[in-house]
Write a protein that holds these residues in place. Sequence first.
Motif, PDB file in Angstrom:
ATOM      1  N   GLY A 144       0.837  -1.205   0.000  1.00  0.00           N
ATOM      2  CA  GLY A 144       0.000   0.000   0.000  1.00  0.00           C
ATOM      3  C   GLY A 144       0.868   1.249   0.000  1.00  0.00           C
ATOM      4  O   GLY A 144       2.043   1.210   0.352  1.00  0.00           O
ATOM      5  N   ASN A 145       0.288   2.367  -0.413  1.00  0.00           N
ATOM      6  CA  ASN A 145       0.944   3.685  -0.384  1.00  0.00           C
ATOM      7  C   ASN A 145       2.346   3.656  -0.987  1.00  0.00           C
ATOM      8  O   ASN A 145       2.494   3.367  -2.152  1.00  0.00           O
ATOM      9  N   LYS A 146       3.398   3.929  -0.226  1.00  0.00           N
ATOM     10  CA  LYS A 146       4.738   3.960  -0.846  1.00  0.00           C
ATOM     11  C   LYS A 146       5.107   2.587  -1.399  1.00  0.00           C
ATOM     12  O   LYS A 146       5.839   2.477  -2.385  1.00  0.00           O
ATOM     13  N   ASP A 164       1.084  -8.255   2.458  1.00  0.00           N
ATOM     14  CA  ASP A 164       0.662  -7.065   3.197  1.00  0.00           C
ATOM     15  C   ASP A 164      -0.258  -7.510   4.327  1.00  0.00           C
ATOM     16  O   ASP A 164      -1.074  -8.416   4.148  1.00  0.00           O
ATOM     17  N   HIS A 224      -4.569  -1.355  -0.110  1.00  0.00           N
ATOM     18  CA  HIS A 224      -3.270  -1.823   0.380  1.00  0.00           C
ATOM     19  C   HIS A 224      -2.786  -3.046  -0.391  1.00  0.00           C
ATOM     20  O   HIS A 224      -1.665  -3.067  -0.885  1.00  0.00           O
ATOM     21  N   THR A 261       7.308  -1.314   4.410  1.00  0.00           N
ATOM     22  CA  THR A 261       6.414  -1.306   5.573  1.00  0.00           C
ATOM     23  C   THR A 261       6.723  -0.106   6.468  1.00  0.00           C
ATOM     24  O   THR A 261       7.605   0.704   6.168  1.00  0.00           O
ATOM     25  N   ASP A 294       8.485   1.812   9.534  1.00  0.00           N
ATOM     26  CA  ASP A 294       9.932   1.788   9.794  1.00  0.00           C
ATOM     27  C   ASP A 294      10.338   0.679  10.777  1.00  0.00           C
ATOM     28  O   ASP A 294      11.409   0.082  10.639  1.00  0.00           O
ATOM     29  N   HIS A 337      11.293  -2.652   9.138  1.00  0.00           N
ATOM     30  CA  HIS A 337      12.274  -2.775   8.048  1.00  0.00           C
ATOM     31  C   HIS A 337      13.350  -3.813   8.380  1.00  0.00           C
ATOM     32  O   HIS A 337      13.598  -4.732   7.589  1.00  0.00           O
ATOM     33  N   GLN A 385      12.865   0.680   2.169  1.00  0.00           N
ATOM     34  CA  GLN A 385      12.527   2.093   2.287  1.00  0.00           C
ATOM     35  C   GLN A 385      13.402   2.824   3.305  1.00  0.00           C
ATOM     36  O   GLN A 385      14.074   2.229   4.128  1.00  0.00           O
ATOM     37  N   LYS A 386      13.365   4.160   3.236  1.00  0.00           N
ATOM     38  CA  LYS A 386      14.033   5.008   4.217  1.00  0.00           C
ATOM     39  C   LYS A 386      13.092   5.256   5.379  1.00  0.00           C
ATOM     40  O   LYS A 386      11.871   5.155   5.159  1.00  0.00           O
ATOM     41  N   GLY A 420      15.430   3.244  -0.252  1.00  0.00           N
ATOM     42  CA  GLY A 420      14.450   3.944  -1.085  1.00  0.00           C
ATOM     43  C   GLY A 420      14.502   5.461  -1.015  1.00  0.00           C
ATOM     44  O   GLY A 420      13.454   6.101  -1.046  1.00  0.00           O
ATOM     45  N   GLN A 446      14.896   7.769  -3.226  1.00  0.00           N
ATOM     46  CA  GLN A 446      14.945   7.813  -4.684  1.00  0.00           C
ATOM     47  C   GLN A 446      15.419   9.141  -5.258  1.00  0.00           C
ATOM     48  O   GLN A 446      15.879   9.189  -6.404  1.00  0.00           O
ATOM     49  N   LYS A 479       0.054   5.200   7.798  1.00  0.00           N
ATOM     50  CA  LYS A 479       0.811   6.457   7.716  1.00  0.00           C
ATOM     51  C   LYS A 479       1.048   7.182   9.045  1.00  0.00           C
ATOM     52  O   LYS A 479       2.116   7.745   9.248  1.00  0.00           O
ATOM     53  N   TRP A 508       1.621   6.164  11.952  1.00  0.00           N
ATOM     54  CA  TRP A 508       2.605   5.537  12.836  1.00  0.00           C
ATOM     55  C   TRP A 508       3.869   6.392  12.965  1.00  0.00           C
ATOM     56  O   TRP A 508       4.610   6.267  13.937  1.00  0.00           O
ATOM     57  N   ARG A 509       4.128   7.267  12.024  1.00  0.00           N
ATOM     58  CA  ARG A 509       5.358   8.097  12.029  1.00  0.00           C
ATOM     59  C   ARG A 509       5.554   8.896  13.309  1.00  0.00           C
ATOM     60  O   ARG A 509       6.662   9.198  13.702  1.00  0.00           O
TER      61      ARG A 509
HETATM   62  N1  LIG Z   1      10.944   7.370  -0.334  1.00  0.00           N
HETATM   63  C1  LIG Z   1       9.889   8.146  -0.135  1.00  0.00           C
HETATM   64  O1  LIG Z   1       9.736   9.205  -0.753  1.00  0.00           O
HETATM   65  C2  LIG Z   1       8.852   7.696   0.849  1.00  0.00           C
HETATM   66  C3  LIG Z   1       7.578   8.300   0.866  1.00  0.00           C
HETATM   67  C4  LIG Z   1       6.640   7.809   1.775  1.00  0.00           C
HETATM   68  C5  LIG Z   1       6.973   6.772   2.640  1.00  0.00           C
HETATM   69  N2  LIG Z   1       8.228   6.229   2.604  1.00  0.00           N
HETATM   70  C6  LIG Z   1       8.600   5.119   3.500  1.00  0.00           C
HETATM   71  O2  LIG Z   1       7.855   3.985   3.069  1.00  0.00           O
HETATM   72  C7  LIG Z   1       7.476   3.202   4.189  1.00  0.00           C
HETATM   73  C8  LIG Z   1       5.947   3.078   4.215  1.00  0.00           C
HETATM   74  O3  LIG Z   1       5.399   4.364   4.414  1.00  0.00           O
HETATM   75  P1  LIG Z   1       3.869   4.656   4.030  1.00  0.00           P
HETATM   76  O4  LIG Z   1       3.653   6.091   4.223  1.00  0.00           O
HETATM   77  O5  LIG Z   1       3.564   4.054   2.699  1.00  0.00           O
HETATM   78  O6  LIG Z   1       3.146   3.813   5.198  1.00  0.00           O
HETATM   79  P2  LIG Z   1       1.666   3.225   5.193  1.00  0.00           P
HETATM   80  O7  LIG Z   1       1.370   2.845   6.589  1.00  0.00           O
HETATM   81  O8  LIG Z   1       0.769   4.171   4.516  1.00  0.00           O
HETATM   82  O9  LIG Z   1       1.794   1.930   4.275  1.00  0.00           O
HETATM   83  C9  LIG Z   1       2.549   0.821   4.669  1.00  0.00           C
HETATM   84  C10 LIG Z   1       2.045  -0.405   3.915  1.00  0.00           C
HETATM   85  O10 LIG Z   1       2.727  -1.560   4.432  1.00  0.00           O
HETATM   86  C11 LIG Z   1       1.792  -2.469   4.993  1.00  0.00           C
HETATM   87  N3  LIG Z   1       2.431  -3.081   6.143  1.00  0.00           N
HETATM   88  C12 LIG Z   1       2.673  -2.526   7.362  1.00  0.00           C
HETATM   89  N4  LIG Z   1       3.331  -3.397   8.142  1.00  0.00           N
HETATM   90  C13 LIG Z   1       3.516  -4.523   7.404  1.00  0.00           C
HETATM   91  C14 LIG Z   1       4.147  -5.772   7.660  1.00  0.00           C
HETATM   92  N5  LIG Z   1       4.720  -6.043   8.830  1.00  0.00           N
HETATM   93  N6  LIG Z   1       4.158  -6.695   6.682  1.00  0.00           N
HETATM   94  C15 LIG Z   1       3.569  -6.445   5.473  1.00  0.00           C
HETATM   95  N7  LIG Z   1       2.958  -5.277   5.187  1.00  0.00           N
HETATM   96  C16 LIG Z   1       2.931  -4.329   6.132  1.00  0.00           C
HETATM   97  C17 LIG Z   1       0.574  -1.633   5.318  1.00  0.00           C
HETATM   98  O11 LIG Z   1      -0.602  -2.401   5.402  1.00  0.00           O
HETATM   99  C18 LIG Z   1       0.556  -0.659   4.156  1.00  0.00           C
HETATM  100  O12 LIG Z   1      -0.023  -1.232   3.009  1.00  0.00           O
HETATM  101  C19 LIG Z   1       8.050   3.907   5.406  1.00  0.00           C
HETATM  102  O13 LIG Z   1       9.277   3.350   5.753  1.00  0.00           O
HETATM  103  C20 LIG Z   1       8.232   5.340   4.941  1.00  0.00           C
HETATM  104  O14 LIG Z   1       9.265   6.007   5.638  1.00  0.00           O
HETATM  105  C21 LIG Z   1       9.152   6.677   1.728  1.00  0.00           C
END
Ligand SMILES: NC(=O)c1ccc[n+]([C@@H]2O[C@H](COP(=O)([O-])OP(=O)(O)OC[C@H]3O[C@@H](n4cnc5c(N)ncnc54)[C@H](O)[C@@H]3O)[C@@H](O)[C@H]2O)c1
Length: 444
Positions: A44-46, A67, A74, A108, A110, A113, A130-131, A157, A159, A233, A235-236
């Motif tokens: 999901g998301n990133k 996921d 997601h 996922t 942080d 990771h 990811q970062k 990540g 990027q 999201k 959780w940050r």
């Molecule tokens: N590089 C970038 O520009 C950038 C931008 C946004 C987020 N991020 C990083 O990406 C990561 C995710 O951030 P986000 O905003 O997408 O979070 P989010 O919570 O919106 O999404 C996380 C996704 O991972 C899933 N997930 C969570 N724990 C899991 C697990 N243990 N096993 C499997 N799936 C799991 C969630 O259900 C969700 O689909 C973070 O580390 C964040 O720092 C990086």
Amino acid sequence: MTWQVNRRAFLQVSAAGAAHLLIGPNARALDLNSRLRLAAVGTGNKGQDDLLNVAASPRVEVVALCDVDQSQSHFGWAAEKYSRAARYADFRRLLDEAATFDAVTVSTTDHMHAPIAVAAMQLGKHVFCQKPLTHTVNEARRMREVAKQNRIVTQMGNQIQSHPAYRTAVKLVHDGAIGKVRAVHSWQSGGMDWLPKNSHPTDSDPIPKTLDWDSWLGVAPERPYKSNLYHPKNWRGWQDFGAGQLGDFGCHILDPVFMALELTAPTTIEAEAPAIDDQIWSPKSTVSYEFPGTPRTAGEVLPVTWYDGAGHKPNREGLGVPDEYDLPHAGSVLVGEQGTMVIPHWSMPQLFPEDKFREYKMPEVGEVNHYTSWADACLGDGKTTSHFGYAGPLAEAVLLGVIAIRFPKEQLQWDTRRGEFTHHADATARLTKEYRRGWPNPVG
Ligand SMILES: NC(=O)c1ccc[n+]([C@@H]2O[C@H](COP(=O)([O-])OP(=O)(O)OC[C@H]3O[C@@H](n4cnc5c(N)ncnc54)[C@H](O)[C@@H]3O)[C@@H](O)[C@H]2O)c1
């Protein structure tokens, strides 16, 4: 779905990791004629962005998806798009089937990771993570070590490192455009819409049927589910799951600073921040680092100062930018002996004084694909730039600053060789954390 910790499966993963360390990487031999079999953890998301970007390579075949939230946005979208891929809600079940894939994206929260990436690397899997690379300093060290031991192809990540904006900034410093650098200021002045107002909710909500909350918590202590407070999201803002604004943006914004100036570990770190809550991160901080000087810096020590919080930017005095110039929302200023460079987060660097640099010919650096270059490198074609040998120390420096925010106005002395703060047992204790029983502990 009620999911119980499956100790047998955990031991299988651990045993496979241990056996693998004795016999060498448990990886399929890959070459340019192979297709990289990709598993995505967190879709999901990133995670969606990561998966689509890596899978854009014709050399990649998506074979597994994982996921903890099976809802459409997601997981459902990915299961539809990659309908032949195996499906998992728990990364440990995915790792039980390690022979079916070659490489994994970890996108996922942080705090998960390192548990996921270290276990995968011990099974010989290449990792895009990811970062910020990890949640703790010791995890960042461990990620770097395990990747090296197992000859894993890795990429964090962050990027923007591969985007012309940051690549140009690095090249300008290496070309000597602003001379040796005397000081750096980096900031993210955005509000933290994910920071909770109340750090001690007294009630809970029913867990959605699509969400495996226990797996979402993973290595973190148990707590009741509360809608929209943690997942997704938000959780940050929580210390158990994320690393606040510095953790969120430091590995982006400090990246061109690190790469351009070839920084290593800081020697001292001191934060100004409000007294910290026991659960959530601070809404504002200033973190002053000192790094040992390098051939790219002036003097024996380089001060690097980080600012976060809504509207919080460095004082303009001494930066070498004109009065009418608005500092960007987020970015860095490098103050050099022969000029100043501003690196806005995500756009091209600017050089000052304007008169001096009006005719300056900007280098043409082009763009690298941060995602498919990792897939290519897994197949033996080229190398990644944000491999954990680079990203580990960058993430470490960021996370050391996050620790300093817990101890405002105390100058912490960092002994990188010993991996501890000098004469500060409380700060040293924050280099690691407790892992929930029954879950993989990446630092051993
Ligand atoms: N590089 C970038 O520009 C950038 C931008 C946004 C987020 N991020 C990083 O990406 C990561 C995710 O951030 P986000 O905003 O997408 O979070 P989010 O919570 O919106 O999404 C996380 C996704 O991972 C899933 N997930 C969570 N724990 C899991 C697990 N243990 N096993 C499997 N799936 C799991 C969630 O259900 C969700 O689909 C973070 O580390 C964040 O720092 C990086």
